[in-house]
Design an enzyme around this catalytic site. Structure first.
Site, short mmCIF file in Angstrom:
data_model
loop_
_atom_site.label_atom_id
_atom_site.label_comp_id
_atom_site.label_asym_id
_atom_site.label_seq_id
_atom_site.Cartn_x
_atom_site.Cartn_y
_atom_site.Cartn_z
N ARG A 1 0.83 -1.20 0.00
CA ARG A 1 0.00 0.00 0.00
C ARG A 1 0.87 1.26 0.00
O ARG A 1 2.05 1.20 0.36
CB ARG A 1 -0.92 0.03 1.23
CG ARG A 1 -1.86 -1.16 1.35
CD ARG A 1 -2.67 -1.05 2.63
NE ARG A 1 -3.63 -2.15 2.79
CZ ARG A 1 -3.40 -3.27 3.45
NH1 ARG A 1 -2.20 -3.46 4.03
NH2 ARG A 1 -4.31 -4.20 3.56
N LYS B 1 -1.94 -2.42 8.07
CA LYS B 1 -2.95 -1.80 8.91
C LYS B 1 -2.86 -2.36 10.33
O LYS B 1 -2.64 -3.54 10.53
CB LYS B 1 -4.35 -2.07 8.33
CG LYS B 1 -4.60 -1.34 7.00
CD LYS B 1 -6.00 -1.59 6.49
CE LYS B 1 -6.25 -0.81 5.21
NZ LYS B 1 -7.62 -1.04 4.68
N HIS C 1 -2.65 2.40 -6.04
CA HIS C 1 -3.53 1.27 -5.76
C HIS C 1 -3.82 0.45 -7.02
O HIS C 1 -4.09 -0.75 -6.94
CB HIS C 1 -4.84 1.75 -5.12
CG HIS C 1 -5.26 0.90 -3.97
ND1 HIS C 1 -4.53 0.80 -2.80
CD2 HIS C 1 -6.33 0.07 -3.80
CE1 HIS C 1 -5.14 -0.03 -1.96
NE2 HIS C 1 -6.23 -0.48 -2.55
N ARG D 1 -1.22 -2.08 -7.14
CA ARG D 1 -1.54 -3.15 -6.17
C ARG D 1 -2.56 -4.11 -6.79
O ARG D 1 -2.42 -5.33 -6.67
CB ARG D 1 -2.08 -2.51 -4.89
CG ARG D 1 -2.46 -3.49 -3.79
CD ARG D 1 -2.76 -2.68 -2.53
NE ARG D 1 -3.55 -3.40 -1.54
CZ ARG D 1 -3.05 -4.19 -0.59
NH1 ARG D 1 -1.74 -4.39 -0.54
NH2 ARG D 1 -3.83 -4.78 0.28
N HIS E 1 -4.63 -8.74 3.47
CA HIS E 1 -6.07 -8.63 3.67
C HIS E 1 -6.48 -9.35 4.95
O HIS E 1 -5.93 -10.41 5.28
CB HIS E 1 -6.84 -9.24 2.49
CG HIS E 1 -6.86 -8.36 1.28
ND1 HIS E 1 -7.14 -8.81 0.01
CD2 HIS E 1 -6.65 -7.03 1.14
CE1 HIS E 1 -7.10 -7.83 -0.84
NE2 HIS E 1 -6.80 -6.72 -0.18
N TYR F 1 -10.63 -10.21 -7.07
CA TYR F 1 -9.71 -10.35 -8.19
C TYR F 1 -10.07 -11.54 -9.09
O TYR F 1 -9.65 -11.59 -10.24
CB TYR F 1 -8.27 -10.47 -7.70
CG TYR F 1 -7.81 -9.22 -6.98
CD1 TYR F 1 -7.60 -8.04 -7.67
CD2 TYR F 1 -7.64 -9.21 -5.60
CE1 TYR F 1 -7.22 -6.88 -7.01
CE2 TYR F 1 -7.25 -8.07 -4.93
CZ TYR F 1 -7.04 -6.90 -5.64
OH TYR F 1 -6.68 -5.76 -4.99
#
Length: 294
Positions: free
Chosen positions: A149, A173, A238, A241, A264, A273
């Site tokens: 990211r 995150k 992004h 990514r 994730h 995806y």
């Protein structure tokens, strides 16, 4: 009063939940806009903790009249949900007016990505001499070669790079660590970059004065590079990514492995995806099968 509550909440997000500066800014922006609306719609003395669901729906109407798309509105609603849960949990509010507020419907958009043929056409100078040119290529290759990211790249430190095993540790995150293998070419580029960068710093990517790069600067670099070969609507980090994940899946990578590489929290976020890959399969079928175009 309202500003104090917002400040307490942001402090909680920063210290206890350890959110990134970028995410914190989003929360702060949403809550400042909300507080400003409440003061103008009612009175400056109107407290956020006294609002009911009907009054919050006025905020929804206001946002819709600002021509915001539903995804942006939902993000702001998610901010309020988290905020009011915090107020109720800490005893600063008795009622949670967000309980009866539902998210607005959105159309599902597939992630945009660059095709492999477009990636191959992106060209860098064969003999890069300047620090700026080398840094731009490194930024692009790190995004596409690892799927990290924007916030992860900006905060990347030199000691997170394992030259021996060709892998990079990133802090995702909520400060969740993950190890990403990367192509040998990226580490060769990293070695060149570290030799010629003008300032020695723990942070990998800095300007010539040693300060960390800011998001808009990196976004401009990526947009400039992508625009060389693609007219894709979104030309952002992004997108690289998304391209990384889509190309891995197209080459047969396991979905669970891609989930771990992307960081994730659950598989549902990665499964989007598969739709892109299905579209590619349909395209190949139409081109290759005798009756594909009929």
């Amino acid at each position: 009063m309202n500003q104090d509550l917002v400040n307490f909440f942001l402090e909680h997000l920063q210290i206890e939940r350890r959110l990134s500066p970028y995410t914190l800014r989003s929360y702060q922006t949403d809550l400042l806009q909300f507080s400003s609306f409440i003061s103008e719609e009612f009175t400056p003395e109107k407290s956020i903790v006294d609002l009911n669901s009907k009054e919050i729906r006025l905020w929804l109407v206001y946002l819709a009249n600002q021509s915001l798309d539903n995804r942006s509105i939902n993000r702001k609603l998610a901010t309020l949900r988290t905020f009011y849960k915090y107020l109720q949990r800490t005893g600063k509010a008795i009622e949670n007016p967000m309980i009866s507020i539902k998210m607005v419907k959105t159309s599902k958009k597939l992630p945009q990505f660059l095709r492999e043929s477009e990636m191959e056409k992106i060209a860098f100078h064969s003999e890069i001499s300047s620090f700026e040119e080398l840094q731009q290529e490194l930024i692009f290759q790190l995004f596409y070669g690892t799927g990290m990211r924007l916030s992860e790249l900006i905060n990347l430190q030199v000691n997170q790079i394992d030259f021996l095993n060709h892998q990079i540790k990133v802090l995702g995150k909520r400060n969740k660590e993950r190890i990403i293998p990367a192509p040998k070419s990226i580490f060769e580029l990293l070695e060149k970059y570290l030799k010629i960068r003008p300032v020695d710093s723990e942070i990998l990517l800095t300007n010539t004065k040693g300060k960390a790069l800011y998001p808009m600067f990196v976004q401009r670099i990526i947009k400039k590079i992508i625009s060389q070969t693609s007219t894709i609507e979104k030309q952002s980090p992004h997108v690289l990514r998304h391209s990384y994940a889509t190309h891995l899946l197209n080459k047969g990578a396991d979905l669970n492995a891609i989930k771990e590489l992307l960081g994730h929290a659950n598989l549902a976020a990665t499964q989007v995806y598969t739709h892109n890959s299905l579209e590619k399969m349909k395209e190949i079928y139409k081109q290759a099968h005798p009756k594909g175009g009929k």
